[in-house]
Design a protein around this motif. Structure first.
Motif, PDB file in Angstrom:
ATOM      1  N   GLU A  32       0.788  -1.308   0.065  1.00 23.88           N
ATOM      2  CA  GLU A  32      -0.104   0.043  -0.079  1.00 23.88           C
ATOM      3  C   GLU A  32       0.909   1.268   0.095  1.00 23.88           C
ATOM      4  O   GLU A  32       1.931   1.410   0.699  1.00 23.88           O
ATOM      5  CB  GLU A  32      -0.948  -0.088   1.209  1.00 23.88           C
ATOM      6  N   ARG A  33       0.605   2.269  -1.017  1.00 23.03           N
ATOM      7  CA  ARG A  33       1.116   3.721  -0.728  1.00 23.03           C
ATOM      8  C   ARG A  33       0.041   4.453  -0.689  1.00 23.03           C
ATOM      9  O   ARG A  33      -0.990   4.473  -0.844  1.00 23.03           O
ATOM     10  CB  ARG A  33       1.907   3.563  -2.259  1.00 23.03           C
ATOM     11  N   VAL A  34       0.425   5.890  -0.309  1.00 23.93           N
ATOM     12  CA  VAL A  34      -0.397   6.716   0.078  1.00 23.93           C
ATOM     13  C   VAL A  34      -0.473   7.724  -1.232  1.00 23.93           C
ATOM     14  O   VAL A  34       0.571   8.226  -1.791  1.00 23.93           O
ATOM     15  CB  VAL A  34       0.158   7.827   1.083  1.00 23.93           C
ATOM     16  N   ALA A  35      -1.701   8.045  -1.978  1.00 21.21           N
ATOM     17  CA  ALA A  35      -1.965   8.799  -3.182  1.00 21.21           C
ATOM     18  C   ALA A  35      -2.657   9.974  -2.711  1.00 21.21           C
ATOM     19  O   ALA A  35      -2.597  10.520  -1.696  1.00 21.21           O
ATOM     20  CB  ALA A  35      -2.994   8.027  -4.025  1.00 21.21           C
ATOM     21  N   PRO A  36      -2.608  10.858  -4.028  1.00 19.89           N
ATOM     22  CA  PRO A  36      -3.032  12.216  -3.426  1.00 19.89           C
ATOM     23  C   PRO A  36      -4.563  12.215  -2.919  1.00 19.89           C
ATOM     24  O   PRO A  36      -5.305  11.353  -2.995  1.00 19.89           O
ATOM     25  CB  PRO A  36      -3.307  12.820  -4.861  1.00 19.89           C
ATOM     26  N   TYR A  37      -4.682  13.429  -2.072  1.00 21.74           N
ATOM     27  CA  TYR A  37      -6.024  13.502  -1.252  1.00 21.74           C
ATOM     28  C   TYR A  37      -6.320  12.385  -0.199  1.00 21.74           C
ATOM     29  O   TYR A  37      -7.336  12.211   0.094  1.00 21.74           O
ATOM     30  CB  TYR A  37      -7.390  13.548  -2.302  1.00 21.74           C
ATOM     31  N   GLY A  38      -4.819  11.696   0.264  1.00 26.30           N
ATOM     32  CA  GLY A  38      -5.251  10.835   1.275  1.00 26.30           C
ATOM     33  C   GLY A  38      -5.646   9.500   0.946  1.00 26.30           C
ATOM     34  O   GLY A  38      -5.873   8.783   1.767  1.00 26.30           O
ATOM     35  N   ARG A  39      -5.956   9.124  -0.355  1.00 26.86           N
ATOM     36  CA  ARG A  39      -6.177   7.930  -0.778  1.00 26.86           C
ATOM     37  C   ARG A  39      -5.024   7.123  -0.771  1.00 26.86           C
ATOM     38  O   ARG A  39      -4.108   7.370  -0.772  1.00 26.86           O
ATOM     39  CB  ARG A  39      -6.927   8.052  -2.110  1.00 26.86           C
ATOM     40  N   LYS A  40      -5.500   5.518  -0.910  1.00 33.10           N
ATOM     41  CA  LYS A  40      -4.408   4.490  -0.543  1.00 33.10           C
ATOM     42  C   LYS A  40      -4.658   3.924  -1.998  1.00 33.10           C
ATOM     43  O   LYS A  40      -5.513   3.452  -2.502  1.00 33.10           O
ATOM     44  CB  LYS A  40      -4.965   3.567   0.397  1.00 33.10           C
TER      45      LYS A  40
END
Length: 339
Positions: free
Chosen positions: A35-43
């Motif tokens: 899992e990685r952190v995407a823009p706007y706090g999404r995973k």
């Protein structure tokens, strides 16, 4: 990208064949999706080769533990960044199918939650300038998915830092290069990064060969781990930057959408709780004598007068308390004028 994808697929197949011939711990070299952190706090899930046995940890693994959890083929894959090749293959397949590109060729690398917490702690401790960190969080990480290559790894000497992400210098340089690329990005710069990546892999291969030879002959392959400082009295030293403290302080430098309700000033403490806090503070200062009721009905005010007073006494007390109030005096004067 099309020519490199064929080479990457062939290289992964060769590494898996080599891995089956090895002894000792053998990671599967299968494609996993951490899992990685995407823009706007999404995973999001990012493709990666499994190059290490045992549980996945955020701390860097070096020295003897590295050889206990990896095989020759998996260490080779980590050296030439083959564990990242499935990301390039998936991105190529996505673009080939007609979907919009998700990742750039060059930019910042997506991080997991533990890495973001480590970066927050580094800023709270004052290791990263606030202006750079605010730009890194708000404009780089919050609005961009990331990239397959990073200029920090090709031009910033990312692999030369002892301890990698655990090194404060590594974290500071990561923010510096990621923020700088936002204004320096160009096609010429991308080509330079890609060419430098090939040179870097060749140098890493030579270093890998020396380390493997030293390990096979019983030599020391890595520098000893730094000693932890402990107080002279023998008591363990407690880190004041606890996760709760770091999260509370770093909350205010993040974009508004990622802040908590308290940091956005959209919530307030409960009335009863704030009143109790005020009462406790007043009593502690010795300003007035306070009688705190032990129990009270939910529908009644917690500050009602004692029950021993009668109704007439209560009415007289309310009249005496409100008679001198400016609003009550103004209403009384208005009523007298009407008469």
């Amino acid at each position: 990208m099309r020519r490199r994808v064929f080479l990457y697929k062939t290289g992964i197949a060769a590494l898996r064949t080599l891995n089956k011939m090895g002894r000792g711990p053998r990671p599967s070299l299968s494609v996993i999706h951490p899992e990685r952190v995407a823009p706007y706090g999404r995973k999001v899930r990012l493709a990666k080769l499994e190059t290490m046995t045992g549980p996945q940890t955020s701390a860097p693994v070096t020295g003897r533990e590295l050889y206990e959890r990896t095989s020759f083929a998996s260490r080779l894959a980590r050296t030439i960044s083959a564990d990242e090749w499935p990301q390039i293959i998936e991105e190529y397949e996505r673009r080939k199918a007609g979907s919009a590109p998700r990742y750039h060729y060059v930019g910042h690398r997506p991080l997991n939650t533990a890495s973001h917490e480590l970066m927050d702690k580094s800023w709270v401790k004052g290791e990263i300038p606030s202006a750079q960190y605010r730009t890194w969080i708000g404009e780089v990480k919050h609005h961009d998915h990331g990239a397959l290559y990073s200029r920090f790894f090709t031009h910033g000497g990312a692999r030369d830092y002892v301890g990698a992400e655990a090194n404060p210098g590594f974290r500071k340089a990561r923010v510096k290069f990621d923020v700088a690329w936002k204004s320096e990005a160009s096609l010429a710069q991308e080509k330079q990064v890609l060419r430098r990546a090939r040179i870097l892999r060749a140098r890493q291969l030579l270093k890998f060969a020396r380390q493997e030879f030293a390990h096979a002959t019983g030599g020391r392959t890595n520098a000893p781990a730094p000693k932890t400082q402990t107080p002279s009295d023998g008591w363990p030293q407690r880190d004041p930057y606890t996760p709760e403290v770091v999260a509370a302080v770093a909350d205010f430098v993040k974009p508004t959408e990622l802040r908590s309700a308290a940091a956005r000033r959209e919530s307030a403490p409960a009335t009863t709780l704030s009143a109790a806090t005020a009462v406790a503070a007043t009593a502690a200062c010795g300003i007035t004598r306070v009688v705190v009721p032990t129990t009270f009905a939910p529908t009644r005010s917690p500050h009602r007068p004692p029950a021993r007073l009668g109704s007439q006494a209560l009415s007289a007390a309310r009249t005496a308390r409100t008679r001198g109030h400016p609003a009550v005096r103004a209403r009384r004067l208005a009523a007298e004028k009407q008469l």
